[in-house]
Write a protein that holds these residues in place. Sequence first.
Motif, PDB file in Angstrom:
ATOM      1  N   THR A  45      -3.560  15.274  -2.670  1.00 56.21           N
ATOM      2  CA  THR A  45      -4.413  14.324  -3.380  1.00 56.21           C
ATOM      3  C   THR A  45      -4.768  14.930  -4.745  1.00 56.21           C
ATOM      4  O   THR A  45      -4.630  16.146  -4.952  1.00 56.21           O
ATOM      5  CB  THR A  45      -5.703  14.065  -2.597  1.00 56.21           C
ATOM      6  N   PRO A  46      -5.234  14.119  -5.684  1.00 54.12           N
ATOM      7  CA  PRO A  46      -5.644  14.682  -6.977  1.00 54.12           C
ATOM      8  C   PRO A  46      -6.658  15.820  -6.815  1.00 54.12           C
ATOM      9  O   PRO A  46      -6.569  16.837  -7.507  1.00 54.12           O
ATOM     10  CB  PRO A  46      -6.255  13.483  -7.708  1.00 54.12           C
ATOM     11  N   GLN A  48       3.805   5.818  -5.663  1.00 60.08           N
ATOM     12  CA  GLN A  48       3.648   5.958  -7.116  1.00 60.08           C
ATOM     13  C   GLN A  48       2.568   6.978  -7.476  1.00 60.08           C
ATOM     14  O   GLN A  48       2.714   7.737  -8.438  1.00 60.08           O
ATOM     15  CB  GLN A  48       3.331   4.593  -7.741  1.00 60.08           C
ATOM     16  N   LYS A  49       1.494   7.006  -6.693  1.00 62.22           N
ATOM     17  CA  LYS A  49       0.446   8.004  -6.928  1.00 62.22           C
ATOM     18  C   LYS A  49       0.983   9.422  -6.713  1.00 62.22           C
ATOM     19  O   LYS A  49       0.682  10.340  -7.484  1.00 62.22           O
ATOM     20  CB  LYS A  49      -0.745   7.750  -5.991  1.00 62.22           C
ATOM     21  N   ILE A  50       1.774   9.586  -5.664  1.00 61.30           N
ATOM     22  CA  ILE A  50       2.345  10.905  -5.365  1.00 61.30           C
ATOM     23  C   ILE A  50       3.310  11.329  -6.469  1.00 61.30           C
ATOM     24  O   ILE A  50       3.294  12.491  -6.916  1.00 61.30           O
ATOM     25  CB  ILE A  50       3.043  10.881  -3.989  1.00 61.30           C
ATOM     26  N   ASN A  83       8.398  14.701  -2.504  1.00 53.95           N
ATOM     27  CA  ASN A  83       6.936  14.788  -2.618  1.00 53.95           C
ATOM     28  C   ASN A  83       6.480  16.241  -2.610  1.00 53.95           C
ATOM     29  O   ASN A  83       5.400  16.570  -2.115  1.00 53.95           O
ATOM     30  CB  ASN A  83       6.247  14.007  -1.495  1.00 53.95           C
ATOM     31  N   THR A 119       0.829  -1.207   0.000  1.00 51.60           N
ATOM     32  CA  THR A 119       0.000   0.000   0.000  1.00 51.60           C
ATOM     33  C   THR A 119       0.864   1.257   0.000  1.00 51.60           C
ATOM     34  O   THR A 119       0.559   2.236  -0.682  1.00 51.60           O
ATOM     35  CB  THR A 119      -0.936   0.010   1.229  1.00 51.60           C
ATOM     36  N   GLU A 145       2.247   1.788  -3.431  1.00 46.94           N
ATOM     37  CA  GLU A 145       1.187   2.291  -4.326  1.00 46.94           C
ATOM     38  C   GLU A 145       0.970   3.784  -4.107  1.00 46.94           C
ATOM     39  O   GLU A 145       0.812   4.547  -5.071  1.00 46.94           O
ATOM     40  CB  GLU A 145      -0.117   1.529  -4.067  1.00 46.94           C
ATOM     41  N   GLN A 146       0.972   4.211  -2.853  1.00 45.88           N
ATOM     42  CA  GLN A 146       0.794   5.632  -2.554  1.00 45.88           C
ATOM     43  C   GLN A 146       1.979   6.460  -3.047  1.00 45.88           C
ATOM     44  O   GLN A 146       1.797   7.582  -3.541  1.00 45.88           O
ATOM     45  CB  GLN A 146       0.584   5.817  -1.053  1.00 45.88           C
ATOM     46  N   ARG A 169       2.388  15.501 -12.864  1.00 46.13           N
ATOM     47  CA  ARG A 169       1.259  16.240 -13.439  1.00 46.13           C
ATOM     48  C   ARG A 169       1.299  17.705 -13.009  1.00 46.13           C
ATOM     49  O   ARG A 169       1.105  18.617 -13.827  1.00 46.13           O
ATOM     50  CB  ARG A 169      -0.058  15.590 -13.003  1.00 46.13           C
ATOM     51  N   LYS A 197       3.269  10.362  -9.586  1.00 45.87           N
ATOM     52  CA  LYS A 197       2.457  10.667 -10.766  1.00 45.87           C
ATOM     53  C   LYS A 197       1.820  12.050 -10.648  1.00 45.87           C
ATOM     54  O   LYS A 197       1.813  12.836 -11.620  1.00 45.87           O
ATOM     55  CB  LYS A 197       1.378   9.595 -10.942  1.00 45.87           C
ATOM     56  N   GLU A 198       1.294  12.363  -9.470  1.00 49.45           N
ATOM     57  CA  GLU A 198       0.704  13.682  -9.249  1.00 49.45           C
ATOM     58  C   GLU A 198       1.761  14.787  -9.294  1.00 49.45           C
ATOM     59  O   GLU A 198       1.503  15.881  -9.789  1.00 49.45           O
ATOM     60  CB  GLU A 198      -0.028  13.711  -7.908  1.00 49.45           C
TER      61      GLU A 198
END
Length: 344
Positions: free
Chosen positions: A328-329, A260-262, A288, A254, A257-258, A268, A264-265
């Motif tokens: 967060t997104p 990788q989300k960070i 981050n 988990t 996964e978080q 962006r 990716k954001e």
Amino acid sequence: MAYNLSNLVLDHLKGLSPYSSARDEFSERAEIYLDANENPFSPYGRYPDPSHLELRKSLSALRKVSTENILIGNGSDELIDLLLRLVVRPGRDKVLYFTPTYGMYRVSAEIAGAKTLEMPLSVDFNLPLGPTLERILKDPDLKVVFLCSPNNPTGNTLPKEEVRQILSSTSALVVVDEAYADFAKESSLDLLETYENLVVLQTFSKAFGLAAARLGMAYASKELIAYLRRIKPPYNVSTFSQSLALERLKSYETVTEQIQKIIKERQRLEKALAKLPSVLHVYPSEANFLLVEFSESKEVFQYLLSRSIVVRDRSKEVPRALRITVGTPKENNQLLSALKKYNA
């Protein structure tokens, strides 16, 4: 002068007998504990494990570092304080760090009574390797060098070869603060076997999402860790914090996964921010957060505040720069929406 830990440790601490708590003297499991003057009626009445053994075992498996090379602290700030307390002679010894960087290096060094040496990073925020630095690194009164990688507030990772050069050029402790390393491509942990004067600091506050738990980790030689254990408070990390960290390590998938989300954001945000007219430059980041240079940073800062969005003003360290944490997104969309309205 070659590195020798015995030459660094303060004389009055070399023979120190550490406080021995009840849990140090008996670390096995029993049915009845009548050794620590605890409240027997409370579900929270037992003292925590002072050695943090289970947590160190889990970290050992994750980071491929022996448990004897790991110390757990009440946040990395406690570990920084312990390192300075161990080797700095007040009013005489020196501590070196490179600006802009994490402000607690200076504060902790001054609290310890050290003479602080500040050197600016290069234009691209790398180490200013050269004759001046070489002279400082040879100073026998230099006891600690702080390197932040990825660096706060700039977000860049120091090239490992530059870290190697520093480690090879000084008899001082070299502390590589890797609070944001889980977001980066590489770590200095693999240098521990080669350089005995290396200390790597990491934390549960960033990628692991446990800032409220206040947990930091120091990875270093067994000899140095043993000295630090002597001088740390006996119960410096609560049972609750240790339990939270162990649960987080059990669900490391988990965490990844978080992460990788960070990332990716972050990518962006970097692209979107670079398109705004008020943005002069978005600095590359492996953390981050993003350090962003605005044409009117003070005005942008206040504008975001008026819309209940808080970022960090770093313009004193880097001109016209704001540091923006990756949220967060939804939070990132609100930030971008606000900035687009500011630029309209």
